[in-house]
Design a protein around this motif. Structure first.
Motif, mmCIF file in Angstrom:
data_model
loop_
_atom_site.group_PDB
_atom_site.id
_atom_site.type_symbol
_atom_site.label_atom_id
_atom_site.label_comp_id
_atom_site.label_asym_id
_atom_site.label_seq_id
_atom_site.Cartn_x
_atom_site.Cartn_y
_atom_site.Cartn_z
ATOM 1 N N LEU A 166 0.791 -1.157 0.151
ATOM 2 C CA LEU A 166 -0.038 0.181 -0.239
ATOM 3 C C LEU A 166 1.007 1.140 0.046
ATOM 4 O O LEU A 166 0.066 2.444 -0.258
ATOM 5 C CB LEU A 166 -0.748 0.065 1.248
ATOM 6 N N GLY A 167 1.961 1.198 0.147
ATOM 7 C CA GLY A 167 2.939 2.422 0.398
ATOM 8 C C GLY A 167 2.722 3.061 1.786
ATOM 9 O O GLY A 167 1.761 3.017 2.599
ATOM 10 N N ALA A 168 3.807 3.860 2.215
ATOM 11 C CA ALA A 168 3.770 4.310 3.618
ATOM 12 C C ALA A 168 2.288 5.107 3.847
ATOM 13 O O ALA A 168 1.624 5.056 4.799
ATOM 14 C CB ALA A 168 4.838 5.300 4.102
ATOM 15 N N LEU A 169 1.968 6.177 2.758
ATOM 16 C CA LEU A 169 0.795 6.808 2.855
ATOM 17 C C LEU A 169 -0.573 6.248 3.040
ATOM 18 O O LEU A 169 -1.291 6.369 3.861
ATOM 19 C CB LEU A 169 0.648 8.207 2.013
ATOM 20 N N GLY A 170 -0.756 5.263 1.915
ATOM 21 C CA GLY A 170 -1.502 4.476 1.879
ATOM 22 C C GLY A 170 -2.051 3.519 3.152
ATOM 23 O O GLY A 170 -3.143 3.399 3.608
ATOM 24 N N PHE A 171 -0.831 2.639 3.460
ATOM 25 C CA PHE A 171 -0.959 1.973 4.960
ATOM 26 C C PHE A 171 -1.601 2.936 5.910
ATOM 27 O O PHE A 171 -2.149 2.322 6.882
ATOM 28 C CB PHE A 171 0.239 1.147 5.096
ATOM 29 N N PHE A 172 -0.800 3.975 6.133
ATOM 30 C CA PHE A 172 -1.263 4.908 7.300
ATOM 31 C C PHE A 172 -2.651 5.347 7.228
ATOM 32 O O PHE A 172 -3.526 5.019 8.182
ATOM 33 C CB PHE A 172 -0.255 6.117 7.263
ATOM 34 N N LEU A 173 -3.380 5.718 6.205
ATOM 35 C CA LEU A 173 -4.531 6.074 5.943
ATOM 36 C C LEU A 173 -5.691 4.697 6.178
ATOM 37 O O LEU A 173 -6.632 4.878 6.921
ATOM 38 C CB LEU A 173 -4.843 6.616 4.533
ATOM 39 N N PHE A 174 -4.803 3.607 5.776
ATOM 40 C CA PHE A 174 -5.829 2.513 5.924
ATOM 41 C C PHE A 174 -5.848 2.039 7.529
ATOM 42 O O PHE A 174 -6.826 1.435 7.887
ATOM 43 C CB PHE A 174 -5.337 1.437 5.094
ATOM 44 N N ALA A 175 -4.597 2.077 8.083
ATOM 45 C CA ALA A 175 -4.516 1.986 9.502
ATOM 46 C C ALA A 175 -5.536 2.513 10.280
ATOM 47 O O ALA A 175 -6.276 2.323 11.257
ATOM 48 C CB ALA A 175 -3.333 1.976 9.987
ATOM 49 N N VAL A 176 -5.436 3.885 10.124
ATOM 50 C CA VAL A 176 -6.551 5.132 10.972
ATOM 51 C C VAL A 176 -7.814 4.501 10.587
ATOM 52 O O VAL A 176 -8.393 4.506 11.545
ATOM 53 C CB VAL A 176 -6.039 6.427 10.414
#
Length: 368
Positions: free
Chosen positions: A179-189
């Motif tokens: 997902l990439g760093a930003l994508g995974f960050f948003l997914f995790a939130v």
């Protein structure tokens, strides 16, 4: 903490053979479960009396009603017992130099305190409608969820670099995609916030959340045990995660605390978890899922929670705007009692569903 004591004794030249037990994850997990269970059972009644004397009582029904199903006046905020029993046991039997352990305990306690404030406000204003406002509650939850999610993808993450942004799916051996760093960050939130709220919504019947959460926690304890063992992880083709054994200890401690609380929370409940317990438990499940990189396992193992939040959102976000009822009752467990099923029977049936879902989730250990 036990490990620190043993290390200190060994430096003094005191070394007994049974000290080797403290190196066993299985022994520490069983002791953590037993310790938290004992603490919760032994202190349960004292907490009930304490909450009652402090007037932390539920406001959802008629306390002096002649109907036995009335719940108003029952002490709430009992999640404090779960916080105390789990955190103390995990700190005693866990390794205090573990980032995973300290991180999960910190988030667990923080979310529990947010829930305690919400419970206290509801009691103060004598209505379940006047706790923390939706916006305030959301911001307080995100105050932990956002930093935690960013930590997962940062260089300080306890998750190995190769796995930090990969999306794993049950029954599939390799990551589905990155997902990439930003994508995974948003997914995790989004995912952590959703899991916390799903667990919170499920807390609506005596013993329902305790039983269903225990099965989900047991699934993640098994996965943590496998992924913390080099031999088992290699055999089952899972990534080996250094330090994941401390999640086994925490998960076992939380299971013991929840079961100990169930001693007083089984129908008819003597005390309620309140948001104090439900937010903390939901946060713990979410954090364990992401630290183990098994977040996509939750829709299976925690399928009951998904159903509960789905029915609530459908009615609240869509049904309300359309001015009609789209589901019989929301959350789902209220639909069962509305159909005339007695609350204890409805709870046990939902426990059985949770056990079935947990079994399916555990199949993904081998069927991949």
């Amino acid at each position: 903490m036990i490990q620190l004591l043993i290390d200190a004794l060994q430096r003094l030249g005191i070394d007994f053979g049974f000290f080797r037990l403290a190196e066993s994850v299985t022994f520490r997990a069983l002791m953590a479960l037993a310790t938290s269970l004992a603490v919760a059972v032994l202190l349960g009644w004292k907490l009930v009396v304490f909450l009652y004397q402090r007037r932390l009582r539920d406001t959802s029904g008629e306390f002096l009603s002649l109907h036995t199903h009335s719940k108003q006046g029952t002490p709430t905020g009992g999640g404090l017992l779960v916080l105390l029993a789990c955190a103390s046991s995990a700190l005693v039997w866990g390794h205090l130099d573990s980032v995973q352990l300290l991180l999960v305990i910190a988030g667990f306690v923080y979310l529990g305190l947010v829930g305690l404030v919400d419970d206290a406000l509801k009691v103060r204003f004598r209505s379940s409608l006047f706790g923390l406002g939706q916006l305030t509650k959301t911001l307080l939850l995100l105050a932990f969820i956002v930093p935690f999610s960013w930590l997962l993808v940062s260089d300080a993450s306890p998750v190995p670099a190769a796995l930090r942004t990969a999306l794993f799916v049950p029954f599939v051996k390799q990551p589905l995609f990155d997902l990439g760093a930003l994508g995974f960050f948003l997914f995790a939130v989004f995912a952590i916030f959703s899991i916390v709220n799903a667990v919170n919504v499920t807390d609506g019947m005596d013993g329902l959340l305790c039983g269903s959460a225990t099965t989900v926690l047991a699934v993640y304890v098994v996965f943590a045990y496998v992924m913390s063992n080099a031999v088992l992880s290699r055999y089952l083709l899972f990534p080996y995660l250094t330090g994941a054994e401390e999640l086994v200890i925490f998960g076992a401690a939380l299971i013991g605390a929840v079961l100990g609380f169930l001693w007083r929370n089984a129908f008819p409940a003597e005390v309620f978890l309140g948001d104090t317990g439900s937010l903390a438990i939901g946060g713990a499940i979410a954090m364990m899922a992401f630290l183990l990189r098994q977040e996509m396992l939750f829709p299976i193992a925690g399928g009951l929670f998904v159903l509960e939040i789905f029915t609530s959102l459908v009615q609240e976000k869509i049904g309300t705007r359309l001015g009609r009822r789209l589901v019989l009752r929301a959350p789902f467990h209220h639909a069962l009692t509305f159909r005339g099923i007695a609350e204890p029977k409805a709870v046990v049936r939902l426990w059985i569903v949770s056990l079935l879902l947990a079994a399916i989730a555990l199949l993904s250990l081998k069927v991949r």
